[in-house]
Design an enzyme around this catalytic site. Structure first.
Site, PDB file in Angstrom:
ATOM      1  N   GLN A  22       0.828  -1.195   0.000  1.00 35.99           N
ATOM      2  CA  GLN A  22       0.000   0.000   0.000  1.00 35.99           C
ATOM      3  C   GLN A  22       0.872   1.258   0.000  1.00 35.99           C
ATOM      4  OE1 GLN A  22      -3.293  -0.651   2.513  1.00 35.99           O
ATOM      5  NE2 GLN A  22      -4.160   1.399   2.297  1.00 35.99           N
ATOM      6  N   SER A 101       4.503  -5.947   2.988  1.00 33.51           N
ATOM      7  CA  SER A 101       3.202  -5.794   3.648  1.00 33.51           C
ATOM      8  C   SER A 101       2.105  -6.438   2.807  1.00 33.51           C
ATOM      9  CB  SER A 101       2.921  -4.308   3.913  1.00 33.51           C
ATOM     10  OG  SER A 101       1.761  -4.140   4.680  1.00 33.51           O
ATOM     11  N   LEU A 102       1.163  -5.648   2.278  1.00 32.48           N
ATOM     12  CA  LEU A 102       0.125  -6.190   1.403  1.00 32.48           C
ATOM     13  C   LEU A 102       0.726  -7.028   0.279  1.00 32.48           C
ATOM     14  CD1 LEU A 102      -2.748  -6.231   0.041  1.00 32.48           C
ATOM     15  CD2 LEU A 102      -1.992  -4.164  -1.154  1.00 32.48           C
ATOM     16  N   ARG A 126      -9.305  -7.741   4.616  1.00 32.26           N
ATOM     17  CA  ARG A 126      -8.209  -7.211   5.434  1.00 32.26           C
ATOM     18  C   ARG A 126      -8.303  -5.685   5.527  1.00 32.26           C
ATOM     19  NH1 ARG A 126      -2.701  -5.589   4.154  1.00 32.26           N
ATOM     20  NH2 ARG A 126      -1.177  -6.221   5.736  1.00 32.26           N
ATOM     21  N   HIS A 212       0.661  -2.104  10.919  1.00 33.45           N
ATOM     22  CA  HIS A 212       1.768  -2.760  11.615  1.00 33.45           C
ATOM     23  C   HIS A 212       2.099  -2.138  12.968  1.00 33.45           C
ATOM     24  CE1 HIS A 212       2.127  -4.743   7.802  1.00 33.45           C
ATOM     25  NE2 HIS A 212       2.348  -3.596   7.198  1.00 33.45           N
ATOM     26  N   GLN A 261       1.690 -10.357  11.032  1.00 32.15           N
ATOM     27  CA  GLN A 261       2.214  -9.257  10.213  1.00 32.15           C
ATOM     28  C   GLN A 261       1.375  -7.997  10.359  1.00 32.15           C
ATOM     29  OE1 GLN A 261       0.722  -8.185   6.709  1.00 32.15           O
ATOM     30  NE2 GLN A 261       2.476  -8.651   5.394  1.00 32.15           N
TER      31      GLN A 261
END
Length: 322
Positions: A22, A101-102, A126, A212, A261
């Site tokens: 993202q 991440s994503l 999510r 996060h 995560q």
């Protein structure tokens, strides 16, 4: 458009494909490639069917695209469309995959761990869970530049301990000297003040959710339930995951790493070091933009990285590999 390195590979290529997360989204992303490669619109059609909404149209609307529940499936769809194009062109199977991440979901989808339809629905969920976790919370993120990782962690701990109501922690270890912090506004602003007092920079980021950090723990718990309901398969290509910067063993380990995560930091510098240790000599950034390729230049042991989000960039990669 940033230039692509004009370098010929003088040793057998050991390739890793990396997928952005993202923040890499842009209106009209993949539009140039869509004029050349039918896989773009075909993949978006699949995603729209899974989501029940016209995802390509959403990508043309900045306000909608920047809503987390749409940003995530849109970025994943671009990455998988590019992966499908890349698979047809590569003569060497990548040694590893990784995602920021994503982007980890894109990597796992590319590795055959979960189906594309499941991945689209999962990251949409999510995004919804992340937004729901911080309703009515004043949140923030910032990029801290020029400080060691341990120093940033210490400043976050001090702010959380001494500022009333503060929640803040390191969210992304992106490269040496670049750490993103995340939390509520009280905590992040306190750390920004501390960083500026050291003479270094802390740049606030425009984000809709604080990824996060501890504020995401409710979302993490709900995500675990969603993951439990989805069929995962063994990876066809090893995926280095964010949680511990390693290839997780077993499907339950993969799901656990995805769950954690969400509220724990992304170890991207450590992931890049792991790829360097495995003698990777080419990175291919498979997604929108070139954020990860720029980060690759700043690692302790840089690896040349090729973004492929535009036809000219993709052509350059194929030329180099040939």
């Amino acid at each position: 458009m940033a230039s692509v390195p004009d370098i010929k590979i003088t040793q057998p290529p050991r390739i890793a494909v990396i997928f952005p997360g993202q923040g890499s989204q842009a209106v009209n992303m993949a539009a140039e490639l869509a004029e050349v490669y039918p896989q773009i619109h075909e993949t978006f059609a699949e995603a729209s069917s899974a989501l029940g909404e016209d995802l390509w149209a959403i990508c043309q609307d900045e306000e909608q695209l920047n809503q987390t529940q749409y940003t995530q499936p849109a970025l994943l769809t671009v990455s998988i469309a590019l992966w499908r194009i890349l698979e047809d062109k590569l003569t060497h199977v990548p040694c590893y995959l990784a995602g920021h991440s994503l982007g980890e979901y894109s990597a796992l989808c590319a590795a055959g761990v979960l189906s594309f339809a499941d991945a689209v629905q999962l990251v949409h969920k999510r995004g919804q869970l992340m937004q729901q976790a911080v309703i009515d919370v004043d949140t923030a993120m910032a990029a801290v530049l020029g400080l060691e990782d341990s120093r940033v962690e210490t400043l976050c701990e001090q702010a959380a301990e001494h500022v009333e109501g503060a929640v803040v922690g390191a969210a992304n270890f992106n490269s040496p000297g670049q750490v993103v912090i995340s939390g509520n506004a009280a905590g992040v602003n306190a750390v920004i003040d501390k960083v500026q007092n050291t003479g270094k920079k802390a740049i606030p980021l425009k984000v809709s959710v604080p990824s996060h950090c501890a504020l995401m723990k409710p979302a993490s718990s709900a995500l675990a339930e969603a993951l439990a309901a989805i069929k995962f398969d063994q990876a066809t290509i090893p995926v280095i995951q964010n949680r511990h910067a390693r290839v997780e063993t077993g499907i339950q380990g993969v799901k656990q790493a995805l769950t954690e995560q969400l509220s724990e930091p992304v170890l991207w510098s450590q992931t890049m070091q792991a790829l360097s240790d495995k003698q990777i000599n080419i990175l291919i950034e498979c997604g929108s933009g070139n954020v990860l390729s720029n980060l690759a230049k700043r690692q302790a042991q840089p690896i040349i990285s090729y973004p492929i989000d535009k036809p000219a960039r993709l052509d350059k990669l194929i030329e180099v590999l040939s």
